[in-house]
Design an enzyme around this catalytic site. Structure first.
Site, PDB file in Angstrom:
ATOM      1  N   ALA A 175      -9.357  -8.736 -15.288  1.00 10.64           N
ATOM      2  CA  ALA A 175     -10.424  -9.643 -15.709  1.00 10.64           C
ATOM      3  C   ALA A 175     -11.740  -8.895 -15.865  1.00 10.64           C
ATOM      4  O   ALA A 175     -12.464  -9.069 -16.860  1.00 10.64           O
ATOM      5  CB  ALA A 175     -10.577 -10.781 -14.704  1.00 10.64           C
ATOM      6  N   TYR A 176     -12.060  -8.055 -14.898  1.00 14.35           N
ATOM      7  CA  TYR A 176     -13.329  -7.334 -14.939  1.00 14.35           C
ATOM      8  C   TYR A 176     -13.364  -6.365 -16.114  1.00 14.35           C
ATOM      9  O   TYR A 176     -14.350  -6.284 -16.848  1.00 14.35           O
ATOM     10  CB  TYR A 176     -13.536  -6.589 -13.622  1.00 14.35           C
ATOM     11  CG  TYR A 176     -14.942  -6.056 -13.447  1.00 14.35           C
ATOM     12  CD1 TYR A 176     -15.984  -6.918 -13.116  1.00 14.35           C
ATOM     13  CD2 TYR A 176     -15.218  -4.708 -13.601  1.00 14.35           C
ATOM     14  CE1 TYR A 176     -17.270  -6.449 -12.954  1.00 14.35           C
ATOM     15  CE2 TYR A 176     -16.513  -4.226 -13.443  1.00 14.35           C
ATOM     16  CZ  TYR A 176     -17.529  -5.103 -13.119  1.00 14.35           C
ATOM     17  OH  TYR A 176     -18.821  -4.629 -12.971  1.00 14.35           O
TER      18      TYR A 176
END
Length: 328
Positions: A175-176
């Site tokens: 996600a990051y």
């Protein structure tokens, strides 16, 4: 000094290191107005303090009113704070109007607000995964959209905080990495759209830096060990002060790229090779650590992540003035 536009000289464009030192002494930022999102702690807090020390009036934006009050109390120049979720279009539009009313102009916007989660994608919490992308990518776009009209008026500068994760996407951070790669591409696209209007757009790259987010991630033993096994110099945690000093210098120079750690610049030349190299090394690490991954925390990491989760649980989308005539 509070309110009013004041007399602010034109922003120098020369980017040499020698001229940068000269401009810093002569106060190139003095009297300008900056908006910093994610200003309650970490990079945002220290950046606000260092800009304020150079005479910048700072609008602090974030989700933690009490922490923002603490930050505001330590600033040298005029400031105010706004409590808002950067993913909320209406809330951020109100913030932009109120900041303009409070200070008379906006010269600098730093899209810094961000959250993170870690662990295997297949076991990730869908809500936490989505929230990372919403805050880091959508929140940055909302911030840019709402403040660009003011930056056009001042021929100002937008600094988008990205990450080493945009240059070298790594496992356990899907996600990051996706969100930071997204904001990098977004800032590159936006730079070309607004350059003819006198607006500068920069991207700030940071490696692992000593913030609540990184310390929160390190609370998971497996994540800490995986990071420490990265090749040097990516396996170090770097002090916050020098990294933020580089960001301030980049703002002074209106730089298109700002590197919180100098070695990150060299990755630009080889970034095309990095995914393959990371895949080779990461496959071995994932086999070794696989049995230990089940117990990882699945939510957002760090104090800022906890604050975001609490805000959403209590009802987000608010703006609330807590000082002067403005709101957060």
């Amino acid at each position: 000094m509070s309110g009013g536009t004041g007399i602010v000289p034109p922003w120098p464009r020369t980017r040499t290191r020698t001229r940068t030192r000269t401009r810093r002494r002569s106060g190139v930022l003095d009297g300008r107005v900056a908006v910093v999102t994610g200003a309650a702690r970490g990079v945002g807090e220290l950046l606000a303090r260092k800009l304020s020390a150079r005479g910048v009036k700072v609008a602090l934006v974030g989700l933690e009113p009490e922490e923002l009050k603490r930050v505001a109390a330590r600033l040298h120049a005029d400031c105010d704070l706004w409590h808002a979720d950067v993913t909320d279009d209406e809330a951020m539009a109100r913030v932009a109007r109120e900041v303009k009313e409070r200070f008379g102009r906006i010269d600098i916007v730093v899209a810094n607000a961000g959250v993170a989660t870690g662990g295997p994608f297949v076991d990730s919490d869908p809500d936490a995964w989505r929230r990372v992308v919403e805050v880091n990518l959508i929140g940055s776009a909302v911030t840019a959209r709402t403040f660009l009209p003011m930056l056009r008026e001042s021929r100002g500068y937008l600094l988008q905080i990205a990450s080493l994760a945009a240059l070298a996407p790594a496992p356990m951070m899907t996600a990051y990495c996706a969100s930071k790669s997204g904001v990098e591409a977004f800032a590159h696209s936006l730079r070309t759209e607004v350059a003819h209007e006198g607006v500068g757009v920069g991207i700030g790259y940071l490696s692992w830096t000593d913030t609540d987010m990184v310390r929160g991630a390190d609370r998971d033993e497996v994540m800490r060990e995986l990071r420490e096994r990265l090749p040097w110099p990516a396996n170090r945690t770097y002090p916050l002060g020098p990294a933020v000093d580089r960001l301030v210098e980049g703002i002074e120079r209106r730089s298109p790229h700002v590197y919180g750690q100098g070695w990150l610049r060299s990755l630009q030349a080889v970034r095309g090779c990095l995914p393959g190299l990371i895949a080779l090394a990461g496959r071995r690490e994932m086999r070794q650590f696989g049995p230990r991954l089940a117990g990882l925390r699945r939510g957002l990491v760090g104090a800022g992540g906890e604050a975001d989760e609490q805000e959403r649980a209590g009802g987000a989308g608010r703006t609330r003035g807590t000082g002067g005539t403005g709101g957060r």
